[in-house]
Design a protein around this motif. Sequence first.
Motif, PDB file in Angstrom:
ATOM      1  N   UNK A  97      58.381  -6.486 -19.275  1.00 62.32           N
ATOM      2  CA  UNK A  97      59.021  -6.640 -17.912  1.00 62.32           C
ATOM      3  C   UNK A  97      60.565  -6.925 -18.105  1.00 62.32           C
ATOM      4  N   UNK A  98      60.887  -7.708 -19.331  1.00 59.10           N
ATOM      5  CA  UNK A  98      62.557  -7.731 -19.640  1.00 59.10           C
ATOM      6  C   UNK A  98      62.941  -6.278 -20.059  1.00 59.10           C
ATOM      7  N   UNK A  99      62.231  -5.820 -21.169  1.00 54.05           N
ATOM      8  CA  UNK A  99      62.775  -4.529 -21.691  1.00 54.05           C
ATOM      9  C   UNK A  99      62.793  -3.315 -20.489  1.00 54.05           C
ATOM     10  N   UNK A 100      61.748  -3.055 -19.843  1.00 49.97           N
ATOM     11  CA  UNK A 100      61.740  -2.097 -18.884  1.00 49.97           C
ATOM     12  C   UNK A 100      62.863  -2.237 -17.814  1.00 49.97           C
ATOM     13  N   UNK A 101      62.784  -3.635 -17.350  1.00 54.43           N
ATOM     14  CA  UNK A 101      63.729  -4.180 -16.306  1.00 54.43           C
ATOM     15  C   UNK A 101      65.045  -3.818 -16.764  1.00 54.43           C
ATOM     16  N   UNK A 102      65.402  -4.095 -17.862  1.00 54.96           N
ATOM     17  CA  UNK A 102      66.810  -3.784 -18.179  1.00 54.96           C
ATOM     18  C   UNK A 102      67.134  -2.392 -18.518  1.00 54.96           C
ATOM     19  N   UNK A 103      66.272  -1.622 -19.089  1.00 53.53           N
ATOM     20  CA  UNK A 103      66.480   0.026 -19.450  1.00 53.53           C
ATOM     21  C   UNK A 103      66.273   0.588 -17.743  1.00 53.53           C
ATOM     22  N   UNK A 104      65.373   0.161 -16.991  1.00 54.05           N
ATOM     23  CA  UNK A 104      65.359   0.787 -15.695  1.00 54.05           C
ATOM     24  C   UNK A 104      66.706   0.387 -15.030  1.00 54.05           C
ATOM     25  N   UNK A 105      67.284  -0.547 -14.994  1.00 54.12           N
ATOM     26  CA  UNK A 105      68.704  -0.884 -14.530  1.00 54.12           C
ATOM     27  C   UNK A 105      69.707   0.254 -15.180  1.00 54.12           C
ATOM     28  N   UNK A 106      69.573   0.196 -16.476  1.00 56.26           N
ATOM     29  CA  UNK A 106      70.713   1.053 -17.075  1.00 56.26           C
ATOM     30  C   UNK A 106      70.508   2.494 -16.672  1.00 56.26           C
ATOM     31  N   UNK A 107      69.264   3.049 -16.757  1.00 57.47           N
ATOM     32  CA  UNK A 107      69.215   4.393 -16.083  1.00 57.47           C
ATOM     33  C   UNK A 107      69.015   4.684 -14.411  1.00 57.47           C
ATOM     34  N   UNK A 108      68.851   3.541 -14.041  1.00 58.95           N
ATOM     35  CA  UNK A 108      68.915   3.911 -12.597  1.00 58.95           C
ATOM     36  C   UNK A 108      67.783   4.555 -12.062  1.00 58.95           C
ATOM     37  N   UNK A 109      66.567   3.941 -12.419  1.00 56.37           N
ATOM     38  CA  UNK A 109      65.359   4.295 -12.115  1.00 56.37           C
ATOM     39  C   UNK A 109      64.740   3.859 -10.748  1.00 56.37           C
ATOM     40  N   UNK A 110      63.964   4.492 -10.014  1.00 53.70           N
ATOM     41  CA  UNK A 110      63.596   4.202  -8.709  1.00 53.70           C
ATOM     42  C   UNK A 110      62.362   3.291  -8.931  1.00 53.70           C
ATOM     43  N   UNK A 111      61.878   2.564  -7.859  1.00 53.10           N
ATOM     44  CA  UNK A 111      60.861   1.552  -7.821  1.00 53.10           C
ATOM     45  C   UNK A 111      59.455   2.215  -8.460  1.00 53.10           C
ATOM     46  N   UNK A 112      59.225   3.436  -7.836  1.00 56.56           N
ATOM     47  CA  UNK A 112      57.920   4.182  -8.518  1.00 56.56           C
ATOM     48  C   UNK A 112      58.060   4.419 -10.085  1.00 56.56           C
ATOM     49  N   UNK A 113      59.365   4.834 -10.500  1.00 56.85           N
ATOM     50  CA  UNK A 113      59.461   5.384 -11.860  1.00 56.85           C
ATOM     51  C   UNK A 113      59.589   4.146 -12.509  1.00 56.85           C
ATOM     52  N   UNK A 114      59.795   3.018 -12.078  1.00 59.19           N
ATOM     53  CA  UNK A 114      59.797   1.572 -12.948  1.00 59.19           C
ATOM     54  C   UNK A 114      58.495   1.212 -13.000  1.00 59.19           C
ATOM     55  N   UNK A 115      57.543   1.168 -12.003  1.00 61.81           N
ATOM     56  CA  UNK A 115      56.228   1.116 -12.043  1.00 61.81           C
ATOM     57  C   UNK A 115      55.520   1.871 -13.094  1.00 61.81           C
ATOM     58  N   UNK A 116      55.790   3.104 -13.194  1.00 59.63           N
ATOM     59  CA  UNK A 116      55.099   3.889 -14.197  1.00 59.63           C
ATOM     60  C   UNK A 116      55.397   3.808 -15.507  1.00 59.63           C
ATOM     61  N   UNK A 117      56.766   3.410 -15.822  1.00 56.87           N
ATOM     62  CA  UNK A 117      57.316   3.057 -16.899  1.00 56.87           C
ATOM     63  C   UNK A 117      56.576   1.664 -17.713  1.00 56.87           C
ATOM     64  N   UNK A 118      56.461   0.769 -16.583  1.00 59.53           N
ATOM     65  CA  UNK A 118      55.733  -0.585 -16.857  1.00 59.53           C
ATOM     66  C   UNK A 118      54.244  -0.247 -17.500  1.00 59.53           C
ATOM     67  N   UNK A 119      53.617   0.563 -16.660  1.00 59.18           N
ATOM     68  CA  UNK A 119      52.232   1.057 -17.131  1.00 59.18           C
ATOM     69  C   UNK A 119      52.025   1.710 -18.475  1.00 59.18           C
ATOM     70  N   UNK A 120      52.943   2.843 -18.812  1.00 55.24           N
ATOM     71  CA  UNK A 120      53.104   3.298 -20.086  1.00 55.24           C
ATOM     72  C   UNK A 120      53.410   2.211 -20.938  1.00 55.24           C
ATOM     73  N   UNK A 121      54.303   1.514 -20.731  1.00 53.91           N
ATOM     74  CA  UNK A 121      54.587   0.434 -21.839  1.00 53.91           C
ATOM     75  C   UNK A 121      53.517  -0.599 -22.139  1.00 53.91           C
ATOM     76  N   UNK A 122      52.677  -1.028 -21.075  1.00 56.51           N
ATOM     77  CA  UNK A 122      51.523  -1.841 -21.426  1.00 56.51           C
ATOM     78  C   UNK A 122      50.396  -0.940 -22.013  1.00 56.51           C
TER      79      UNK A 122
END
Length: 633
Positions: free
Chosen positions: A513-538
Amino acid sequence: MKQQRGTGQQNAAVFWRLLKMYITLVFGISRLSEFIQDKKAKGEPRRAAESGDGKNGGSRIDRTAGRDRSPGEKIVDGDAGKDGGTGSETVDEADSKGTVASDAAAHRSDEVSIVKTALLALFLIYIGGCFIVLFGTMAANLYKIFSPLGMRQQLFELEMLMMLLFLLMANFVLTLSTYSIGGVEDMLRAMPIHPAVLFGAKYLAHCIPAMLISLSFFLVTAAVYGFYEQQSVVFYAAAAIGGIFFPLPVIGFCYLVHILLMRTTATFKNKQVIMLLGSCIGIALALGINYLVHWSRDPAALQTMLMQYQHGSAAQFAAVLPAQLFAKSLAASSTAEMLGFLLIFIVLCSTLAAALVFLFSQMYVKTLDGFNEKKLKRLNASERRKLFGGKLVQRPLWFSLLLREIRMMNREPAYLLNGPFMIIMLPLILTLMYVTGSADIPAAVSGLLEGGRGLLITALCGAFLGSATNIAATAVSRDAKNISFMKSLPVPVAAYMQAKLTHAMLVALIGILIGTGGAAYFFSLRAAETAAAVSIALALAFFCNILALMLDTAHPKLHWDSPAAAIKHNINAIVIMFTDMLLVSITAAAALFLSLPVYMYVLYFACIPFVLSCGMLYFFLPYAERKISRLEL
């Protein structure tokens, strides 16, 4: 006179032995010394056996009877076949086979020790090279700014101020964490050893690594300065000699503060308090080094630092008399002036160190009383009901094992700071890099990270942060002292391992949550893309943690002296760390060459690793049951 001379020789011999002992205990050189002693010990019996003229090499003892036996005589024992033997094997053959097997095992152990020692040496060389490059870059940039202004002495003053702060922070932690070593010093205090000899040996043992760092720094500074301006040999000799004596008052100041603190309050006579305080200072030091790396490459930042130094730090530096004398020595225009300031500097540093050792040695020895004392308290009826009613509660087996893992991790600061704390430390460093501008991504690279590629890089940040906690990679090793107890309980090994894996994934979830949250803010990802990134990271973190748990189950570190050694000296943690880095690098390289929709990234990099992880877990649990049943301490 002879008695005084004999006492002086005895104190010198004791001081030398104590110095070697403290170097071994404080800085972990015991592994290298034990390795060398083991090689010598194994070589002597082997040479004696080959020569055949030793006390144990001329004859054998017959294990079948108390009589002499010819070398070709065979064992004729009706019970031999019951144990699986053929009944025709000679004792000589059995001894030779056992010797060959033991020699082969010892040879493999020696090879592993040699490889570990070589890898450690290469790692230390790499770290030393990085610091030398950092010192050289910083000295060259400072010279380019100060030299045109004719501020030769200010150049050395600013460099000494930085080295002074670095040594002060590093050695403050080191001297505090090794202020009391434990039972060894208790035995030494019971011996007729003068307190000044005991304290002086420990003082000098802490000065040696600081001297090496200081010597390297000032030699690099002198080499950079000599590259731009021709200097005599005396200048380099003065830099080397001054670098050796520079840390003496720094170590003395650290010990003076610690002695007064220990004398005033018993709060710091606690291993956990010392470890937490040292870790906080270590984090500040790591962040400072990271900032220094960026600062040394930025001329504008160097000019800003110069202005700040001229307005405030120069007056503060004047109060540090030894460093000021050393700076004047290196900036002197004549050899006589250089040697004069250097001699005063050496005498002052030596005098301060000697005065501290002789004046505060008695107080230091007295402050060693009461370290790690545990206070016992008799509980009254209400406190007993609260204790047993709140903690001794019936829970499901799996949940009880999970709570056990969490409490075991949080109870020991060494586990907590070297494991889950990574998910806080790494984001702090990345945040500092982002604030200072050293994490800026070029426009050409940022264009490649748009769309699904940025999503995958975000997921990799969370996956690496979730798998870099060393929880799964040291799960069995940290529990080595309790394996015999756990095997005596009616607890299935599958539930035991599932609790360890669940604990690792719970902490991994926080890191994700910390890593994907910070990177999602850095890359300006949308909510759906952030959720997909969390699932891949898990999915990737689940795969890495199962792999780490499998490795530590197959090759656990069962023998360690302190809890920190179960993590810091565990080769499994290093192997998994490099494996995670390799996996992240391969996946990041694949992201640069692939341009897929978001759902395809989820299919390839989340579903496939998850299916592989489930298959690994299916085969791992029966293997873990067989492996744990065979583990013996």
